[in-house]
Design an enzyme around this catalytic site. Structure first.
Site, PDB file in Angstrom:
ATOM      1  N   THR A  28       3.763 -25.101   6.451  1.00  0.00           N
ATOM      2  CA  THR A  28       3.186 -23.784   6.721  1.00  0.00           C
ATOM      3  C   THR A  28       4.106 -22.917   7.581  1.00  0.00           C
ATOM      4  O   THR A  28       4.203 -21.700   7.375  1.00  0.00           O
ATOM      5  CB  THR A  28       1.833 -23.963   7.464  1.00  0.00           C
ATOM      6  OG1 THR A  28       0.954 -24.642   6.583  1.00  0.00           O
ATOM      7  CG2 THR A  28       1.213 -22.655   7.869  1.00  0.00           C
ATOM      8  N   ASP A  72       5.847 -29.025   0.836  1.00  0.00           N
ATOM      9  CA  ASP A  72       4.623 -29.196   1.612  1.00  0.00           C
ATOM     10  C   ASP A  72       4.666 -30.654   2.077  1.00  0.00           C
ATOM     11  O   ASP A  72       5.037 -31.549   1.303  1.00  0.00           O
ATOM     12  CB  ASP A  72       3.407 -28.962   0.707  1.00  0.00           C
ATOM     13  CG  ASP A  72       2.107 -28.998   1.497  1.00  0.00           C
ATOM     14  OD1 ASP A  72       1.496 -27.931   1.636  1.00  0.00           O
ATOM     15  OD2 ASP A  72       1.714 -30.095   1.951  1.00  0.00           O
ATOM     16  N   SER A  73       4.285 -30.897   3.311  1.00  0.00           N
ATOM     17  CA  SER A  73       4.482 -32.260   3.820  1.00  0.00           C
ATOM     18  C   SER A  73       3.575 -33.287   3.145  1.00  0.00           C
ATOM     19  O   SER A  73       3.770 -34.487   3.324  1.00  0.00           O
ATOM     20  CB  SER A  73       4.351 -32.309   5.337  1.00  0.00           C
ATOM     21  OG  SER A  73       3.011 -32.306   5.735  1.00  0.00           O
ATOM     22  N   SER A  74       2.614 -32.850   2.342  1.00  0.00           N
ATOM     23  CA  SER A  74       1.833 -33.821   1.566  1.00  0.00           C
ATOM     24  C   SER A  74       2.715 -34.512   0.527  1.00  0.00           C
ATOM     25  O   SER A  74       2.334 -35.556  -0.013  1.00  0.00           O
ATOM     26  CB  SER A  74       0.673 -33.130   0.847  1.00  0.00           C
ATOM     27  OG  SER A  74      -0.118 -32.454   1.777  1.00  0.00           O
ATOM     28  N   THR A 104       2.517 -29.937   9.118  1.00  0.00           N
ATOM     29  CA  THR A 104       1.771 -30.724  10.105  1.00  0.00           C
ATOM     30  C   THR A 104       1.023 -31.910   9.487  1.00  0.00           C
ATOM     31  O   THR A 104       0.758 -32.889  10.171  1.00  0.00           O
ATOM     32  CB  THR A 104       0.749 -29.835  10.856  1.00  0.00           C
ATOM     33  OG1 THR A 104      -0.119 -29.227   9.888  1.00  0.00           O
ATOM     34  CG2 THR A 104       1.430 -28.780  11.684  1.00  0.00           C
ATOM     35  N   ASP A 105       0.689 -31.798   8.183  1.00  0.00           N
ATOM     36  CA  ASP A 105      -0.203 -32.806   7.594  1.00  0.00           C
ATOM     37  C   ASP A 105       0.314 -34.240   7.739  1.00  0.00           C
ATOM     38  O   ASP A 105      -0.454 -35.146   8.029  1.00  0.00           O
ATOM     39  CB  ASP A 105      -0.466 -32.496   6.117  1.00  0.00           C
ATOM     40  CG  ASP A 105      -1.371 -31.281   5.944  1.00  0.00           C
ATOM     41  OD1 ASP A 105      -1.978 -30.848   6.947  1.00  0.00           O
ATOM     42  OD2 ASP A 105      -1.472 -30.759   4.819  1.00  0.00           O
ATOM     43  N   GLN A 293     -10.061 -48.492  13.851  1.00  0.00           N
ATOM     44  CA  GLN A 293     -10.414 -47.159  13.346  1.00  0.00           C
ATOM     45  C   GLN A 293     -10.597 -46.175  14.507  1.00  0.00           C
ATOM     46  O   GLN A 293     -10.608 -44.966  14.287  1.00  0.00           O
ATOM     47  CB  GLN A 293     -11.709 -47.220  12.541  1.00  0.00           C
ATOM     48  CG  GLN A 293     -11.556 -47.980  11.240  1.00  0.00           C
ATOM     49  CD  GLN A 293     -12.866 -48.115  10.474  1.00  0.00           C
ATOM     50  OE1 GLN A 293     -13.808 -47.360  10.679  1.00  0.00           O
ATOM     51  NE2 GLN A 293     -12.920 -49.085   9.582  1.00  0.00           N
ATOM     52  N   CYS A 294     -10.755 -46.690  15.733  1.00  0.00           N
ATOM     53  CA  CYS A 294     -10.889 -45.786  16.896  1.00  0.00           C
ATOM     54  C   CYS A 294      -9.521 -45.213  17.250  1.00  0.00           C
ATOM     55  O   CYS A 294      -8.508 -45.908  17.141  1.00  0.00           O
ATOM     56  CB  CYS A 294     -11.382 -46.554  18.118  1.00  0.00           C
ATOM     57  SG  CYS A 294     -12.994 -47.284  17.917  1.00  0.00           S
TER      58      CYS A 294
HETATM   59  N1  ASP Z   1       0.068 -28.448   4.100  1.00  0.00           N
HETATM   60  C1  ASP Z   1       0.973 -28.057   5.161  1.00  0.00           C
HETATM   61  C2  ASP Z   1       2.000 -29.148   5.297  1.00  0.00           C
HETATM   62  O1  ASP Z   1       1.751 -30.138   5.952  1.00  0.00           O
HETATM   63  C3  ASP Z   1       0.235 -27.831   6.423  1.00  0.00           C
HETATM   64  C4  ASP Z   1       1.107 -27.431   7.576  1.00  0.00           C
HETATM   65  O2  ASP Z   1       2.293 -27.265   7.506  1.00  0.00           O
HETATM   66  O3  ASP Z   1       0.542 -27.278   8.664  1.00  0.00           O
HETATM   67  O4  ASP Z   1       3.072 -29.041   4.765  1.00  0.00           O
END
Ligand code: ASP
Length: 357
Positions: A28, A72-74, A104-105, A293-294
């Site tokens: 992003t 995109d980091s996904s 961030t993902d 999981q915590c």
């Molecule tokens: N979908 C974005 C990513 O991780 C979200 C972000 O950058 O915050 O690439």
């Protein structure tokens, strides 16, 4: 993986803040409004100074390197992590520090993976990103990038880098990368490190939490691990999990290890079919790594009746490791060693501050 670089001339011939390589991977952060329209498009790094003029006023020698196809980091995967490690290795002697701009993902996964791949790191590698694109008025991108650069250049009284590990900087906090977790998808305060204190807090001044920061040590010479083994899986416990689900995960062909996501302090159901499935998997040399999981606290196998069996049968305790660090640590350990006994030893102890003993 192809990439392009641009160099921004420092404002003085001998920049006081040394040299930094900024690696742009996507996410992003790197979005701006296109010139005429109202649409967000990927940032063109050739125009970095135009978009973030503050960067040109820093007394740094900055080089920007952008993956030719930012992602995109996904879509991040072990190949991307190895490529990033190779880029850092190839530029290690030339630059004093490294800042990685990343979505961030999956940033916590990438930070964890790099903490293992960059063996004997002795320079700062700081990942940052943003919740709002750099082209949006209220964006958090500028502050995150500018402070990440400042942290990357920070030196102690002896002139050595204060940070010599892989970190995430986000919304005023510098976190150890392999302790961090994305906890928020909307708030600017997107990352947390429940089991390890922040390494620095960037308020009006930057306050370093020195006792928790890994020391500079010139005897550490960088080498990188170039192989990750992704024959791993998560198995998350939930009340009502069926034998079919457990059996199908534990019997995946080629599986070397699973991160067993247990309840509380490392507990799981004691139903006989489950215990038998775990025991059989361990007999086939599948490594089972017990991670809670915590977010906070730690696994303590044997503390309750519901984790005693796991301890007895040889499940490896993940102590207070995050799921992100656990799965990437398994990929690293399986990629580096071939002997299952070594895998168990390496998983059970901290390799680079990712867990407490
Ligand atoms: N979908 C974005 C990513 O991780 C979200 C972000 O950058 O915050 O690439």
């Amino acid at each position: 993986m192809p990439y392009t670089t641009i160099h921004i001339n420092p404002i003085s011939p001998e920049p006081t803040n040394g040299s930094v390589l900024v690696i742009y991977t996507g996410g992003t952060l790197g979005m701006v409004y296109e010139t005429k329209g109202r649409q967000l498009v990927p940032f063109d790094f050739q125009q970095i100074i135009e978009k973030v003029p503050e960067i040109g006023r820093l007394d740094f020698d900055i080089t920007f390197l952008s993956l030719e196809k930012p992602i995109d980091s996904s879509n991040v995967n072990p190949e991307v992590w190895i490529e990033l490690a190779k880029i850092i290795q190839a530029h290690y002697d030339q630059f004093d520090s490294f800042v990685i701009l990343h979505g961030t993902d999956t940033m916590a996964y990438t930070a964890s993976a790099l903490s293992f791949l960059l063996e004997n790191l002795n320079k700062p590698v700081i990942l940052t990103g943003a919740q709002l694109p750099i082209g949006v008025a209220r964006s958090d991108a500028r502050e995150n990038v500018m402070t990440a650069l400042e942290l990357a250049s920070a030196k102690n009284e002896e002139g050595h880098p204060i940070i010599t590990e892989v970190c995430i900087y986000f919304n005023s906090f510098l976190l150890r990368g392999n302790r961090a977790k994305k906890k928020e998808s909307s708030d600017f305060n997107a990352f947390d490190s429940a089991n390890y204190p922040p390494l620095a807090n960037a308020g009006v001044r930057i306050e370093y939490n020195t006792p928790f920061i890994r020391n500079y040590d010139p005897s550490r010479q960088l080498s990188i691990q170039e192989h990750l083994d992704n024959n791993v899986a998560f198995l998350k416990m939930f009340p009502g999990i069926s034998p079919q689900v457990v059996h199908s995960i534990l019997n995946i062909s080629g599986l070397k290890g699973i991160v067993l996501q247990t309840y509380g302090a490392g507990n799981a159901t004691t139903e006989p079919w489950f215990l038998e499935a775990i025991q059989k998997a361990i007999e086939r040399n599948v490594i089972i790594f017990n991670v809670s999981q915590c977010d906070g606290g730690r696994v303590s196998q044997g503390h309750y009746e519901t984790s005693k069996f796991l301890e007895e049968v040889g499940v490896v305790s993940g102590s207070d490791i995050t799921a992100e660090a656990a799965i990437t640590k398994m990929m690293y350990v399986f990629g580096k060693e071939h002997d299952p006994e070594k895998w168990r030893d390496m998983l059970a102890k901290p390799l680079c501050g990712e867990m407490s003993i």
